[in-house]
Scaffold this motif. Sequence first.
Motif, PDB file in Angstrom:
ATOM      1  N   LYS A  71      38.421  34.720  43.999  1.00 48.08           N
ATOM      2  CA  LYS A  71      38.250  35.471  42.754  1.00 48.08           C
ATOM      3  C   LYS A  71      36.809  35.932  42.595  1.00 48.08           C
ATOM      4  N   GLU A  72      35.887  35.049  42.896  1.00 48.73           N
ATOM      5  CA  GLU A  72      34.473  35.393  42.750  1.00 48.73           C
ATOM      6  C   GLU A  72      34.046  36.439  43.773  1.00 48.73           C
ATOM      7  N   VAL A  73      34.455  36.255  45.026  1.00 46.90           N
ATOM      8  CA  VAL A  73      34.024  37.149  46.098  1.00 46.90           C
ATOM      9  C   VAL A  73      34.704  38.511  45.995  1.00 46.90           C
ATOM     10  N   ALA A  74      35.966  38.533  45.538  1.00 47.71           N
ATOM     11  CA  ALA A  74      36.682  39.807  45.417  1.00 47.71           C
ATOM     12  C   ALA A  74      35.932  40.777  44.527  1.00 47.71           C
ATOM     13  N   TYR A  75      35.426  40.284  43.406  1.00 45.69           N
ATOM     14  CA  TYR A  75      34.712  41.168  42.481  1.00 45.69           C
ATOM     15  C   TYR A  75      33.280  41.444  42.931  1.00 45.69           C
ATOM     16  N   LEU A  76      32.795  40.663  43.884  1.00 43.82           N
ATOM     17  CA  LEU A  76      31.501  40.959  44.489  1.00 43.82           C
ATOM     18  C   LEU A  76      31.625  42.127  45.471  1.00 43.82           C
ATOM     19  N   LEU A  77      32.739  42.147  46.226  1.00 43.30           N
ATOM     20  CA  LEU A  77      32.907  43.128  47.299  1.00 43.30           C
ATOM     21  C   LEU A  77      33.550  44.441  46.864  1.00 43.30           C
ATOM     22  N   VAL A  78      34.303  44.421  45.785  1.00 41.53           N
ATOM     23  CA  VAL A  78      34.953  45.639  45.297  1.00 41.53           C
ATOM     24  C   VAL A  78      34.345  46.017  43.947  1.00 41.53           C
ATOM     25  N   PRO A  79      33.763  47.207  43.834  1.00 37.14           N
ATOM     26  CA  PRO A  79      33.745  48.338  44.754  1.00 37.14           C
ATOM     27  C   PRO A  79      32.495  48.446  45.624  1.00 37.14           C
ATOM     28  N   ALA A  80      31.677  47.414  45.683  1.00 36.13           N
ATOM     29  CA  ALA A  80      30.408  47.532  46.403  1.00 36.13           C
ATOM     30  C   ALA A  80      30.595  47.818  47.880  1.00 36.13           C
ATOM     31  N   VAL A  81      31.603  47.181  48.490  1.00 36.84           N
ATOM     32  CA  VAL A  81      31.802  47.277  49.934  1.00 36.84           C
ATOM     33  C   VAL A  81      33.128  47.935  50.284  1.00 36.84           C
ATOM     34  N   GLY A  82      34.158  47.653  49.503  1.00 42.02           N
ATOM     35  CA  GLY A  82      35.488  48.167  49.820  1.00 42.02           C
ATOM     36  C   GLY A  82      36.229  48.652  48.598  1.00 42.02           C
ATOM     37  N   ARG A  83      37.378  49.290  48.853  1.00 49.79           N
ATOM     38  CA  ARG A  83      38.181  49.870  47.769  1.00 49.79           C
ATOM     39  C   ARG A  83      39.277  48.931  47.296  1.00 49.79           C
ATOM     40  N   LYS A  84      39.614  47.921  48.093  1.00 49.17           N
ATOM     41  CA  LYS A  84      40.777  47.099  47.774  1.00 49.17           C
ATOM     42  C   LYS A  84      40.720  45.803  48.567  1.00 49.17           C
ATOM     43  N   VAL A  85      41.228  44.726  47.951  1.00 50.69           N
ATOM     44  CA  VAL A  85      41.366  43.448  48.638  1.00 50.69           C
ATOM     45  C   VAL A  85      42.835  43.065  48.674  1.00 50.69           C
ATOM     46  N   ILE A  86      43.327  42.680  49.826  1.00 45.47           N
ATOM     47  CA  ILE A  86      44.676  42.136  49.952  1.00 45.47           C
ATOM     48  C   ILE A  86      44.555  40.630  50.090  1.00 45.47           C
ATOM     49  N   ASP A  87      45.165  39.911  49.152  1.00 48.23           N
ATOM     50  CA  ASP A  87      45.078  38.457  49.123  1.00 48.23           C
ATOM     51  C   ASP A  87      46.231  37.859  49.927  1.00 48.23           C
ATOM     52  N   LEU A  88      45.902  37.016  50.896  1.00 46.87           N
ATOM     53  CA  LEU A  88      46.908  36.399  51.765  1.00 46.87           C
ATOM     54  C   LEU A  88      47.158  34.929  51.421  1.00 46.87           C
ATOM     55  N   GLY A  89      46.702  34.476  50.274  1.00 43.45           N
ATOM     56  CA  GLY A  89      46.945  33.092  49.905  1.00 43.45           C
ATOM     57  C   GLY A  89      45.847  32.161  50.388  1.00 43.45           C
ATOM     58  N   GLU A  90      46.127  30.863  50.391  1.00 43.35           N
ATOM     59  CA  GLU A  90      45.099  29.877  50.687  1.00 43.35           C
ATOM     60  C   GLU A  90      45.071  29.434  52.143  1.00 43.35           C
ATOM     61  N   ASN A  91      46.078  29.786  52.941  1.00 48.46           N
ATOM     62  CA  ASN A  91      46.062  29.464  54.370  1.00 48.46           C
ATOM     63  C   ASN A  91      44.987  30.296  55.057  1.00 48.46           C
ATOM     64  N   ILE A  92      43.951  29.634  55.529  1.00 48.44           N
ATOM     65  CA  ILE A  92      42.752  30.288  56.045  1.00 48.44           C
ATOM     66  C   ILE A  92      43.015  31.160  57.270  1.00 48.44           C
ATOM     67  N   GLU A  93      44.161  30.944  57.957  1.00 54.20           N
ATOM     68  CA  GLU A  93      44.460  31.687  59.186  1.00 54.20           C
ATOM     69  C   GLU A  93      45.167  33.010  58.935  1.00 54.20           C
ATOM     70  N   LYS A  94      45.658  33.234  57.713  1.00 51.33           N
ATOM     71  CA  LYS A  94      46.481  34.412  57.460  1.00 51.33           C
ATOM     72  C   LYS A  94      45.712  35.727  57.538  1.00 51.33           C
ATOM     73  N   ALA A  95      44.508  35.782  56.971  1.00 53.22           N
ATOM     74  CA  ALA A  95      43.743  37.034  57.005  1.00 53.22           C
ATOM     75  C   ALA A  95      43.378  37.442  58.435  1.00 53.22           C
ATOM     76  N   PRO A  96      42.886  36.506  59.289  1.00 51.67           N
ATOM     77  CA  PRO A  96      42.622  36.897  60.677  1.00 51.67           C
ATOM     78  C   PRO A  96      43.870  37.343  61.433  1.00 51.67           C
ATOM     79  N   THR A  97      45.018  36.743  61.088  1.00 48.82           N
ATOM     80  CA  THR A  97      46.271  37.148  61.740  1.00 48.82           C
ATOM     81  C   THR A  97      46.637  38.572  61.366  1.00 48.82           C
ATOM     82  N   LEU A  98      46.553  38.890  60.065  1.00 49.02           N
ATOM     83  CA  LEU A  98      46.879  40.250  59.623  1.00 49.02           C
ATOM     84  C   LEU A  98      45.897  41.259  60.203  1.00 49.02           C
TER      85      LEU A  98
END
Length: 356
Positions: A182-209
């Motif tokens: 929650k904290e990092v999402a609002y740090l990065l959008v819109p400063a770095v990106g246009r959108k964040v896709i949340d994959l839950g708490e399993n740390i391996e899901k974002a690298p897999t996607l």
Amino acid sequence: MSRSLHSPPVANVPFSRPGTPGLRPTHVAFVGLGSIGYLMARNLAINRHTHPAGNPPLLVWNRTAAKSEALVKEVGANRAIVAASLEQVVNESDIIITCLADDDVVKAIYEQFAKLIISAPSKKRIFVESSTIFPTLAGELDSLISSAPHAHLLTCPVFGAHSVAATAQLLILMSGDYHSKKEVAYLLVPAVGRKVIDLGENIEKAPTLKLLGNSLILGTIEVLAEAQTLGEKSGIEGKTLHEVVQEILPAPGVIAYSQKMINDDFDGTKGFALDGGIKDASHIRRLTAKHNSPMPVIDIAHQHLITTRAIHSSLHQEGQASHDVLDWSGIVAASRVSAGLDAFDRKKVSATASGC
């Protein structure tokens, strides 16, 4: 189930904004200033949303100090400062974002982080790993970081070419601790990106996607390369096929890679380097083996990337390479050579094709 996070005023934001900051300002650091990392750090430094009144400049660190110094020169010392060491990064920062070349470098940096946070003053720290890594490495990194109290790791890879990163339009994937996201999402959008896709708490899901997304991109580039080569051999000019691409596959990325091929624009310093493509293709193939889910097009693309690297290396040794670093759209070289055409010069390809 994935969820999308947008910065207000977009509706249906699944994460509320973090609470009102306390008396202590948030210190943010960025480690790794490669082609994409530099642009992410630059946009983070200059974006007003990340630097409300009282927040300090972005702290930047890179193995090659000249890149850090160049960034500070570009954005100004009031927006970014160079960290003298990783120890300074850990001691002074609340949020540490990393964007590094490959798994070995990522692991080495995080092993240093783990040693430093054990001896550093105890406080809440969020580590944001945005490199493209194999998913199981994320679990190893999480174990390293969670060895210290109040330390959390997020995996946060991004999608977007150089031009997309430059305009802060990256697509951001995110998995890990809820409150940290929650904290990092609002740090990065819109400063770095246009959108964040949340994959839950399993740390391996974002690298897999991220690897799945890259498989789509690499597969498309491979098919484009084969079609461009067949077109040249059968008397259809590259520009004509590119016009068809614009009409039936109007995605910006597809059009951009098609344009690179017909213009022989294979400068890897302005795009995604070939070695990075080989690394990602290797990760994707490893993932397919792990889950017994073949992707033959990636197997072929991996072979063609290696062939292209060999051709480029030979030309480089002979002093005939047009670029020191090759973009992965140069994969078309493997198809061209297999068809008896010149690897990197389409003018020679056209001359040969005209006699077919």
